[in-house]
Design a protein around this motif. Structure first.
Motif, mmCIF file in Angstrom:
data_model
loop_
_atom_site.group_PDB
_atom_site.id
_atom_site.type_symbol
_atom_site.label_atom_id
_atom_site.label_comp_id
_atom_site.label_asym_id
_atom_site.label_seq_id
_atom_site.Cartn_x
_atom_site.Cartn_y
_atom_site.Cartn_z
ATOM 1 N N LEU A 184 18.376 36.987 42.314
ATOM 2 C CA LEU A 184 17.363 36.344 41.471
ATOM 3 C C LEU A 184 18.043 35.690 40.286
ATOM 4 N N MET B 74 21.634 54.134 42.348
ATOM 5 C CA MET B 74 22.829 53.281 42.214
ATOM 6 C C MET B 74 22.838 52.598 40.868
ATOM 7 N N GLY C 105 10.222 30.793 37.691
ATOM 8 C CA GLY C 105 9.964 30.522 36.279
ATOM 9 C C GLY C 105 9.688 31.841 35.578
ATOM 10 N N PRO C 106 9.365 31.787 34.276
ATOM 11 C CA PRO C 106 9.173 33.043 33.523
ATOM 12 C C PRO C 106 8.058 33.916 34.087
ATOM 13 N N MET C 107 8.329 35.232 34.168
ATOM 14 C CA MET C 107 7.343 36.186 34.685
ATOM 15 C C MET C 107 7.254 37.377 33.746
ATOM 16 N N VAL D 296 13.672 47.648 41.595
ATOM 17 C CA VAL D 296 12.261 47.916 41.277
ATOM 18 C C VAL D 296 12.217 48.885 40.092
ATOM 19 N N PHE E 257 13.922 56.065 36.486
ATOM 20 C CA PHE E 257 13.456 54.955 37.326
ATOM 21 C C PHE E 257 13.084 55.469 38.715
ATOM 22 N N TYR F 52 17.567 32.528 25.550
ATOM 23 C CA TYR F 52 18.074 33.105 26.809
ATOM 24 C C TYR F 52 19.580 33.390 26.681
ATOM 25 N N VAL G 267 24.864 49.796 39.045
ATOM 26 C CA VAL G 267 25.800 48.763 39.508
ATOM 27 C C VAL G 267 27.054 48.637 38.641
ATOM 28 N N THR G 268 27.096 49.336 37.499
ATOM 29 C CA THR G 268 28.316 49.288 36.679
ATOM 30 C C THR G 268 29.352 50.307 37.158
ATOM 31 N N SER H 16 7.804 44.450 38.587
ATOM 32 C CA SER H 16 9.151 43.947 38.898
ATOM 33 C C SER H 16 9.098 42.900 40.003
ATOM 34 N N ILE H 17 9.955 41.898 39.862
ATOM 35 C CA ILE H 17 10.060 40.877 40.907
ATOM 36 C C ILE H 17 10.472 41.539 42.226
ATOM 37 N N LEU I 164 9.572 43.761 32.641
ATOM 38 C CA LEU I 164 10.346 44.437 31.588
ATOM 39 C C LEU I 164 11.494 43.559 31.110
ATOM 40 N N TYR J 163 17.675 32.273 37.137
ATOM 41 C CA TYR J 163 16.715 31.575 36.276
ATOM 42 C C TYR J 163 17.353 30.283 35.797
HETATM 43 P P1 NAD Z 1 12.729 44.272 35.793
HETATM 44 O O1 NAD Z 1 13.011 44.817 34.430
HETATM 45 O O2 NAD Z 1 11.504 44.721 36.473
HETATM 46 O O3 NAD Z 1 13.972 44.510 36.769
HETATM 47 C C1 NAD Z 1 15.311 44.542 36.312
HETATM 48 C C2 NAD Z 1 15.989 45.657 37.099
HETATM 49 O O4 NAD Z 1 17.395 45.686 36.826
HETATM 50 C C3 NAD Z 1 15.446 47.052 36.765
HETATM 51 O O5 NAD Z 1 14.941 47.682 37.930
HETATM 52 C C4 NAD Z 1 16.665 47.806 36.237
HETATM 53 O O6 NAD Z 1 16.683 49.169 36.610
HETATM 54 C C5 NAD Z 1 17.783 47.041 36.944
HETATM 55 N N1 NAD Z 1 19.082 47.284 36.319
HETATM 56 C C6 NAD Z 1 19.497 46.928 35.065
HETATM 57 N N2 NAD Z 1 20.731 47.424 34.847
HETATM 58 C C7 NAD Z 1 21.105 48.082 35.985
HETATM 59 C C8 NAD Z 1 22.257 48.811 36.379
HETATM 60 N N3 NAD Z 1 23.295 48.978 35.545
HETATM 61 N N4 NAD Z 1 22.290 49.350 37.631
HETATM 62 C C9 NAD Z 1 21.253 49.213 38.476
HETATM 63 N N5 NAD Z 1 20.126 48.535 38.162
HETATM 64 C C10 NAD Z 1 20.055 47.996 36.926
HETATM 65 O O7 NAD Z 1 12.707 42.680 35.574
HETATM 66 P P2 NAD Z 1 12.626 41.454 36.598
HETATM 67 O O8 NAD Z 1 12.166 40.314 35.782
HETATM 68 O O9 NAD Z 1 11.883 41.818 37.817
HETATM 69 O O10 NAD Z 1 14.155 41.190 36.946
HETATM 70 C C11 NAD Z 1 14.662 41.070 38.262
HETATM 71 C C12 NAD Z 1 15.580 39.865 38.371
HETATM 72 O O11 NAD Z 1 14.801 38.673 38.262
HETATM 73 C C13 NAD Z 1 16.648 39.786 37.274
HETATM 74 O O12 NAD Z 1 17.842 39.297 37.836
HETATM 75 C C14 NAD Z 1 16.065 38.746 36.341
HETATM 76 O O13 NAD Z 1 17.042 38.111 35.544
HETATM 77 C C15 NAD Z 1 15.444 37.813 37.340
HETATM 78 N N6 NAD Z 1 14.492 36.827 36.816
HETATM 79 C C16 NAD Z 1 13.458 37.234 36.012
HETATM 80 C C17 NAD Z 1 12.573 36.293 35.510
HETATM 81 C C18 NAD Z 1 11.440 36.708 34.600
HETATM 82 O O14 NAD Z 1 10.894 35.850 33.911
HETATM 83 N N7 NAD Z 1 11.060 37.969 34.563
HETATM 84 C C19 NAD Z 1 12.715 34.932 35.833
HETATM 85 C C20 NAD Z 1 13.770 34.547 36.663
HETATM 86 C C21 NAD Z 1 14.659 35.507 37.153
#
Ligand code: NAD
Length: 263
Positions: free
Chosen positions: A145, A64, A191-193, A15, A45, A157, A66-67, A20-21, A196, A147
């Motif tokens: 999640l 956390m 699909g696209p949302m 989040v 964050f 992409y 994740v790297t 955020s999704i 950020l 795409y």
């Molecule tokens: P978002 O920017 O709201 O969320 C991305 C999250 O990833 C952020 O909270 C960020 O803090 C976290 N993140 C990035 N690097 C990180 C790290 N090193 N350690 C911990 N957290 C980290 O965007 P979102 O669109 O809600 O993305 C969530 C998921 O949904 C992603 O996997 C994205 O690829 C996927 N998705 C998005 C879309 C879209 O169109 N927005 C479509 C399909 C899938």
């Protein structure tokens, strides 16, 4: 069977804000009766997350990145102190250098390839390995999640498509590995949302408009629709579904060409 999550608790990762999704999923899971913990990437964050977490009755937030193995170990240890077991985990985390999410794919750098796949795909294995002991006795659900740029080319992409292909394969391998322990592993493919991460992809606005006009449903995914799908998958109603990529894209993935009025 009523689709609900009463008596279940889980960790939501990713989040960043209320678009955020992961937040759409958190809200739907809260409404379905789940107890939630959250992880966030660093202090800034965390500050944005705190009021959102509070609004769904949660004060359990762990930092956390994740790297970092140390960060993941510390975060999961902190979580396990309060909750020795969890029922679900939502991995909604992705990153790639914005400068490579536009233009030609052939220009993908080694550095960004590694980083994008590390954060956006490999990290699901790291979190699954740490969540596994917290679910082993009772079973559980891991969600990620993805795409559609994973299996078809979506201009701009680029390397994220490769990362999502890896993530979907990881979903299937984890599903097979963890199935005997009653743990299901699935991916939701919206699909696209407008988030950020979504905005970082070149031409995002045009893509959003194009899919909205051309999907069979003539609509893009909503946070509510993705949230509802996550509730179903984490609930007992989803008890025999694993290794699946569930599209929440208004049906866009079935098309081979745009609607006639947009040709
Ligand atoms: P978002 O920017 O709201 O969320 C991305 C999250 O990833 C952020 O909270 C960020 O803090 C976290 N993140 C990035 N690097 C990180 C790290 N090193 N350690 C911990 N957290 C980290 O965007 P979102 O669109 O809600 O993305 C969530 C998921 O949904 C992603 O996997 C994205 O690829 C996927 N998705 C998005 C879309 C879209 O169109 N927005 C479509 C399909 C899938």
């Amino acid at each position: 069977m009523v689709v609900q999550l009463k008596g279940k608790r889980g960790l939501i990762m990713g989040v960043a804000n209320d678009r955020s999704i992961a937040w759409g999923i958190a809200k739907a899971m809260h409404e379905a009766g789940a107890e939630l913990a959250f992880s966030y990437q660093g202090e800034a964050f965390g500050k944005r997350l705190a009021p959102l977490a509070e609004s769904v009755g949660s004060d359990l937030m762990v930092d956390m990145d994740v790297t970092s193995d140390e960060s993941l170990d510390a975060g999961f240890a902190q979580l396990a102190e309060r909750w020795p077991t969890i029922d679900f985990l939502v991995h909604a985390v992705a990153f790639s250098d914005k400068s490579e999410l536009t233009g030609r794919f052939i220009n993908t750098s080694r550095r960004n390839f590694k980083n994008s796949l590390d954060i956006s795909a490999y990290s699901f294995i790291e979190v699954a390995r740490r969540a596994h002991p917290m679910m082993r006795e009772t079973g559980g659900t891991l969600l990620t999640l993805t795409y559609q740029g994973s299996n078809k080319v979506v201009p701009n992409y680029n390397v994220m498509g490769v990362a999502k292909a890896a993530l979907e394969s990881i979903t299937r391998y984890l599903a097979n590995d963890l199935g005997p322990d009653g743990i299901r592993v699935n991916a939701i493919s919206p699909g696209p949302m407008k988030t950020l991460a979504g905005a970082a992809i070149g031409g995002a606005r045009k893509t959003y408009k194009f899919t909205e006009q051309n999907t069979p449903m003539r609509a893009n995914a909503t946070l509510e629709a993705v949230g509802g799908t996550a509730v179903w998958l984490a609930s007992d109603a989803g008890s025999c579904t694993t290794g699946e990529i569930v599209h929440v894209d208004g049906g866009y993935h079935v098309l081979a060409m745009p609607q006639p009025e947009f040709l």
